[in-house]
Design a protein around this motif. Structure first.
Motif, PDB file in Angstrom:
ATOM      1  N   ARG A 238       0.874  -0.899  -0.107  1.00  0.00           N
ATOM      2  CA  ARG A 238       0.028   0.119   0.237  1.00  0.00           C
ATOM      3  C   ARG A 238       1.090   1.083   0.027  1.00  0.00           C
ATOM      4  NH1 ARG A 238      -3.304  -1.540   5.367  1.00  0.00           N
ATOM      5  NH2 ARG A 238      -4.639  -3.590   4.464  1.00  0.00           N
ATOM      6  N   SER A 239       0.452   2.205  -0.659  1.00  0.00           N
ATOM      7  CA  SER A 239       1.499   3.773  -0.667  1.00  0.00           C
ATOM      8  C   SER A 239      -0.079   4.562  -0.836  1.00  0.00           C
ATOM      9  CB  SER A 239       2.031   3.830  -2.101  1.00  0.00           C
ATOM     10  OG  SER A 239       2.974   4.754  -1.907  1.00  0.00           O
ATOM     11  N   GLU A 240       0.207   5.807  -1.433  1.00  0.00           N
ATOM     12  CA  GLU A 240      -0.648   6.821  -0.977  1.00  0.00           C
ATOM     13  C   GLU A 240      -0.171   7.740  -2.364  1.00  0.00           C
ATOM     14  OE1 GLU A 240      -0.468   9.485   2.289  1.00  0.00           O
ATOM     15  OE2 GLU A 240      -0.877   7.273   3.758  1.00  0.00           O
ATOM     16  N   ILE A 241      -0.877   8.628  -2.901  1.00  0.00           N
ATOM     17  CA  ILE A 241      -1.427   9.528  -3.818  1.00  0.00           C
ATOM     18  C   ILE A 241      -0.288  10.583  -3.506  1.00  0.00           C
ATOM     19  CG2 ILE A 241      -1.983  10.984  -6.144  1.00  0.00           C
ATOM     20  CD1 ILE A 241      -4.457   9.302  -5.820  1.00  0.00           C
ATOM     21  N   VAL A 288      -4.328  -1.256 -10.275  1.00  0.00           N
ATOM     22  CA  VAL A 288      -4.175  -0.515  -8.896  1.00  0.00           C
ATOM     23  C   VAL A 288      -5.445  -0.401  -8.347  1.00  0.00           C
ATOM     24  CG1 VAL A 288      -2.736   1.547  -8.449  1.00  0.00           C
ATOM     25  CG2 VAL A 288      -2.320   0.418 -10.010  1.00  0.00           C
ATOM     26  N   LEU A 289      -5.720  -0.242  -7.162  1.00  0.00           N
ATOM     27  CA  LEU A 289      -6.400   0.322  -6.570  1.00  0.00           C
ATOM     28  C   LEU A 289      -6.104   1.894  -5.813  1.00  0.00           C
ATOM     29  CD1 LEU A 289      -8.257  -3.244  -4.403  1.00  0.00           C
ATOM     30  CD2 LEU A 289      -8.539  -2.521  -6.386  1.00  0.00           C
ATOM     31  N   VAL A 290      -7.769   2.662  -5.885  1.00  0.00           N
ATOM     32  CA  VAL A 290      -7.430   3.563  -5.525  1.00  0.00           C
ATOM     33  C   VAL A 290      -8.765   3.957  -4.713  1.00  0.00           C
ATOM     34  CG1 VAL A 290      -7.239   6.301  -5.847  1.00  0.00           C
ATOM     35  CG2 VAL A 290      -5.288   4.696  -7.599  1.00  0.00           C
ATOM     36  N   GLU A 291      -8.415   4.560  -3.705  1.00  0.00           N
ATOM     37  CA  GLU A 291      -9.455   4.806  -2.654  1.00  0.00           C
ATOM     38  C   GLU A 291     -11.144   3.519  -3.083  1.00  0.00           C
ATOM     39  OE1 GLU A 291     -10.134   6.266  -0.325  1.00  0.00           O
ATOM     40  OE2 GLU A 291      -8.784   7.893  -0.785  1.00  0.00           O
ATOM     41  N   GLY A 292      -9.805   1.913  -3.307  1.00  0.00           N
ATOM     42  CA  GLY A 292     -10.707   0.717  -3.131  1.00  0.00           C
ATOM     43  C   GLY A 292     -11.070   0.473  -4.452  1.00  0.00           C
ATOM     44  N   ARG A 293     -11.199   1.244  -5.355  1.00  0.00           N
ATOM     45  CA  ARG A 293     -11.946   1.223  -6.867  1.00  0.00           C
ATOM     46  C   ARG A 293     -10.825   1.242  -7.838  1.00  0.00           C
ATOM     47  NH1 ARG A 293     -15.441   7.118  -7.862  1.00  0.00           N
ATOM     48  NH2 ARG A 293     -15.072   5.578  -9.867  1.00  0.00           N
ATOM     49  N   ILE A 310      -6.774   7.992 -12.987  1.00  0.00           N
ATOM     50  CA  ILE A 310      -8.008   8.209 -11.349  1.00  0.00           C
ATOM     51  C   ILE A 310      -9.294   9.383 -12.049  1.00  0.00           C
ATOM     52  CG2 ILE A 310      -6.295   7.652  -9.895  1.00  0.00           C
ATOM     53  CD1 ILE A 310      -6.338  11.168  -9.229  1.00  0.00           C
ATOM     54  N   THR A 311      -8.805   9.594 -13.364  1.00  0.00           N
ATOM     55  CA  THR A 311     -10.000  10.468 -13.505  1.00  0.00           C
ATOM     56  C   THR A 311     -11.489   9.818 -13.290  1.00  0.00           C
ATOM     57  OG1 THR A 311      -8.556  10.596 -16.123  1.00  0.00           O
ATOM     58  CG2 THR A 311     -11.440  11.048 -16.108  1.00  0.00           C
ATOM     59  N   GLN A 312     -11.307   8.489 -13.733  1.00  0.00           N
ATOM     60  CA  GLN A 312     -12.903   7.792 -12.659  1.00  0.00           C
ATOM     61  C   GLN A 312     -13.001   8.205 -11.089  1.00  0.00           C
ATOM     62  OE1 GLN A 312     -10.428   6.332 -14.002  1.00  0.00           O
ATOM     63  NE2 GLN A 312     -10.268   4.218 -13.761  1.00  0.00           N
ATOM     64  N   VAL A 313     -12.290   8.730 -10.943  1.00  0.00           N
ATOM     65  CA  VAL A 313     -12.162   8.249  -9.658  1.00  0.00           C
ATOM     66  C   VAL A 313     -12.090  10.068  -8.896  1.00  0.00           C
ATOM     67  CG1 VAL A 313     -11.131   7.327  -6.807  1.00  0.00           C
ATOM     68  CG2 VAL A 313     -11.332   6.408  -9.208  1.00  0.00           C
ATOM     69  N   PRO A 314     -12.354  10.767  -8.770  1.00  0.00           N
ATOM     70  CA  PRO A 314     -13.080  12.488  -8.623  1.00  0.00           C
ATOM     71  C   PRO A 314     -12.662  12.987  -7.022  1.00  0.00           C
ATOM     72  CG  PRO A 314     -15.115  11.502  -8.834  1.00  0.00           C
ATOM     73  CD  PRO A 314     -14.752  10.721  -9.850  1.00  0.00           C
ATOM     74  N   GLU A 321      -5.557   6.816  -0.433  1.00  0.00           N
ATOM     75  CA  GLU A 321      -4.785   5.422  -0.299  1.00  0.00           C
ATOM     76  C   GLU A 321      -4.551   4.908  -1.981  1.00  0.00           C
ATOM     77  OE1 GLU A 321      -5.472   1.311   2.139  1.00  0.00           O
ATOM     78  OE2 GLU A 321      -7.002   1.308   0.085  1.00  0.00           O
ATOM     79  N   VAL A 322      -3.676   3.762  -2.725  1.00  0.00           N
ATOM     80  CA  VAL A 322      -3.957   3.289  -3.733  1.00  0.00           C
ATOM     81  C   VAL A 322      -2.650   1.616  -3.000  1.00  0.00           C
ATOM     82  CG1 VAL A 322      -1.745   3.354  -5.521  1.00  0.00           C
ATOM     83  CG2 VAL A 322      -2.570   5.481  -4.630  1.00  0.00           C
ATOM     84  N   VAL A 323      -3.381   0.537  -3.308  1.00  0.00           N
ATOM     85  CA  VAL A 323      -3.513  -0.279  -3.285  1.00  0.00           C
ATOM     86  C   VAL A 323      -2.660  -0.825  -4.669  1.00  0.00           C
ATOM     87  CG1 VAL A 323      -4.077  -2.869  -2.389  1.00  0.00           C
ATOM     88  CG2 VAL A 323      -4.930  -1.158  -1.483  1.00  0.00           C
ATOM     89  N   LEU A 324      -1.608  -1.723  -4.423  1.00  0.00           N
ATOM     90  CA  LEU A 324      -0.038  -1.898  -5.535  1.00  0.00           C
ATOM     91  C   LEU A 324      -0.742  -3.338  -5.839  1.00  0.00           C
ATOM     92  CD1 LEU A 324       1.195   0.139  -6.635  1.00  0.00           C
ATOM     93  CD2 LEU A 324       1.088   0.929  -4.090  1.00  0.00           C
ATOM     94  N   TRP A 325      -1.152  -4.276  -4.600  1.00  0.00           N
ATOM     95  CA  TRP A 325      -1.588  -5.555  -4.511  1.00  0.00           C
ATOM     96  C   TRP A 325      -2.044  -5.910  -3.409  1.00  0.00           C
ATOM     97  CZ3 TRP A 325       4.146  -5.784  -6.441  1.00  0.00           C
ATOM     98  CH2 TRP A 325       5.066  -6.208  -5.250  1.00  0.00           C
ATOM     99  N   GLY A 326      -3.019  -7.338  -3.270  1.00  0.00           N
ATOM    100  CA  GLY A 326      -3.304  -7.396  -2.358  1.00  0.00           C
ATOM    101  C   GLY A 326      -4.690  -6.568  -1.259  1.00  0.00           C
ATOM    102  N   CYS A 327      -5.012  -6.312   0.377  1.00  0.00           N
ATOM    103  CA  CYS A 327      -6.249  -5.661   0.411  1.00  0.00           C
ATOM    104  C   CYS A 327      -6.195  -4.569   1.034  1.00  0.00           C
ATOM    105  CB  CYS A 327      -6.420  -6.611   1.702  1.00  0.00           C
ATOM    106  SG  CYS A 327      -6.894  -8.181   1.294  1.00  0.00           S
ATOM    107  N   ALA A 328      -7.096  -3.733   0.313  1.00  0.00           N
ATOM    108  CA  ALA A 328      -7.878  -2.277   0.488  1.00  0.00           C
ATOM    109  C   ALA A 328      -8.411  -2.003   2.268  1.00  0.00           C
ATOM    110  CB  ALA A 328      -8.188  -1.410  -0.552  1.00  0.00           C
ATOM    111  N   GLN A 329      -7.909  -0.882   3.285  1.00  0.00           N
ATOM    112  CA  GLN A 329      -8.588  -0.802   4.504  1.00  0.00           C
ATOM    113  C   GLN A 329      -9.767  -1.361   4.220  1.00  0.00           C
ATOM    114  OE1 GLN A 329      -6.542   2.209   6.987  1.00  0.00           O
ATOM    115  NE2 GLN A 329      -5.361   2.953   4.738  1.00  0.00           N
ATOM    116  N   SER A 330     -10.221  -0.748   2.874  1.00  0.00           N
ATOM    117  CA  SER A 330     -12.335  -0.907   2.976  1.00  0.00           C
ATOM    118  C   SER A 330     -12.432  -2.441   2.375  1.00  0.00           C
ATOM    119  CB  SER A 330     -12.299  -0.513   2.233  1.00  0.00           C
ATOM    120  OG  SER A 330     -11.621  -0.252   0.335  1.00  0.00           O
ATOM    121  N   GLY A 331     -11.266  -3.676   1.795  1.00  0.00           N
ATOM    122  CA  GLY A 331     -12.363  -4.715   2.153  1.00  0.00           C
ATOM    123  C   GLY A 331     -11.421  -5.279   0.587  1.00  0.00           C
ATOM    124  N   GLU A 332     -11.739  -4.280   0.122  1.00  0.00           N
ATOM    125  CA  GLU A 332     -11.285  -4.390  -1.521  1.00  0.00           C
ATOM    126  C   GLU A 332     -10.133  -5.405  -1.637  1.00  0.00           C
ATOM    127  OE1 GLU A 332     -12.230  -1.321  -0.875  1.00  0.00           O
ATOM    128  OE2 GLU A 332     -14.568  -1.221  -1.460  1.00  0.00           O
TER     129      GLU A 332
END
Length: 367
Positions: A238-241, A288-293, A310-314, A321-332
């Protein structure tokens, strides 16, 4: 601090070990901890499993020393045995078990005087054609070791499967036929089943199995089966923008301008790159998961950064939060095997490639 972190779920590790054990209830299961537990941290993983696993396996003496110095007293098998005869002193001192795959190793053991007999696993080349004695040689070596009970004890036969991950089982069956015949001839216990064989080939379950990558939540099979679908991911990278760029249609991103915006786009810069172990061969579109999306890698991976559309994640912004692989904190969840496919590699290389500058954070406590 830089936000990139590898989160290691020790509860998931234990879940996967129990799955390996339950799939083969008549076998004992080595927990393979080589390559720093596939990048997860060998000592932490050993501590998490020491009340469950009857033995661990590593590639070499250096890896075993780390565990012993960390307080691990569980038996440890050296899967490649010794590399020089003088290593036998530490093998004896640390109470290790060892594989032997070459005649010089056998002779070094027979010329050494251990304080107590050393458990030995005789490696047979049944078709992998890397390490091991040819099947026609193995019986005489087995008898030679059996005749030296003050040097070698608790003898097992071991081998390695070349194609246990595949749906086509012809070569696997050829290896099994060879090993079964040898085991019957010598009345020898077997250690054969790696992760794919543990998951998919009960006929390979012997006195011992040696699950490896499956312990860390990666599915090694060519096509998932009911067992492999029960695996739980252990590492979440996990990382961040750290910055956001607004690009007009046609503008490029990153080295060489490989990716160009097909529409007005928002691009996130993420603190993670090949200097951390993220694969530089990742293509545009790698998930890549950004905010679980789910979003898509856009542009070449740099040493310390990568860029994501991230155009589709306004709602995504600096600190998201960015997840490169694995689980996001929101569960995705984003499976590492899927990411590896976009990098034209396998999960093993991604996991073992996460470099030391990425801190590991352990969750789930120890047994």
């Amino acid at each position: 601090m830089r936000p990139l972190t590898a989160h290691v779920d020790l509860d998931a590790l234990r879940h996967n070990y129990r799955l390996a054990r339950d799939l083969a209830p008549q076998s004992q299961a080595l927990a393979v901890l080589k390559a720093d537990a596939y990048g997860h941290g060998a000592l932490a993983c050993a501590k998490a499993l020491e009340e469950l696993a009857p033995a661990f396996a590593v590639a070499c003496l250096e890896e075993a020393v780390v565990l012993r110095e960390g307080g691990i007293r569980t038996p440890i098998v050296l899967l490649e045995g010794i590399f020089t005869p003088d290593e036998l002193v530490l093998v004896d001192e640390l109470g290790l078990w060892m594989a032997v795959h070459s005649d010089w190793q056998v002779q070094a053991l027979l010329q050494f005087t251990p304080r107590r007999p050393i458990p030995v696993w005789l490696k047979v080349d049944s078709g992998m054609h890397r390490l091991g004695f040819r099947p026609e040689e193995a019986a005489s070596v087995w008898r030679q070791l059996s005749a030296a009970p003050t040097h070698a004890t608790n003898l097992h036969l071991m081998s390695h499967f070349a194609t246990a991950d595949r749906l086509d089982d012809a070569y696997f069956q050829r290896q099994m036929t060879c090993l079964d015949a040898l085991a019957v001839e010598l009345k020898a216990p077997l250690c054969l089943a790696n992760s794919p064989a543990t998951l998919a080939w009960p006929m390979a379950h012997g006195a011992w199995n040696r699950p490896g990558v499956m312990l860390y939540g990666s599915d090694p099979l060519e096509a998932p089966n009911a067992a492999s679908q029960r695996l739980a991911p252990v590492m979440s990278l996990r990382s961040e923008i750290i910055a956001v760029r607004e690009l007009a249609q046609g503008e490029p991103v990153g080295y060489g301008g490989r990716w160009r915006a097909s529409r007005p786009s928002r691009i996130a810069v993420v603190a993670c790159g090949y200097g951390d172990g993220y694969d530089r061969h990742a293509v545009d579109g790698t998930p890549v998961l950004v905010e679980g999306r789910r979003c898509a890698l856009s542009g070449k991976v740099s040493m310390d950064m990568l860029t994501v559309d991230i155009t589709q994640v306004p709602e995504a912004t600096i600190g998201s939060e960015v997840v490169l692989w694995g689980c996001a904190q929101s569960g995705e969840t984003l499976g590492i095997d899927e990411v590896a496919g976009y990098c034209d590699t396998i999960s093993y290389t991604l996991l073992t490639g996460v470099l030391p500058r990425v801190p590991r954070r352990y969750h789930g406590g120890f047994c």
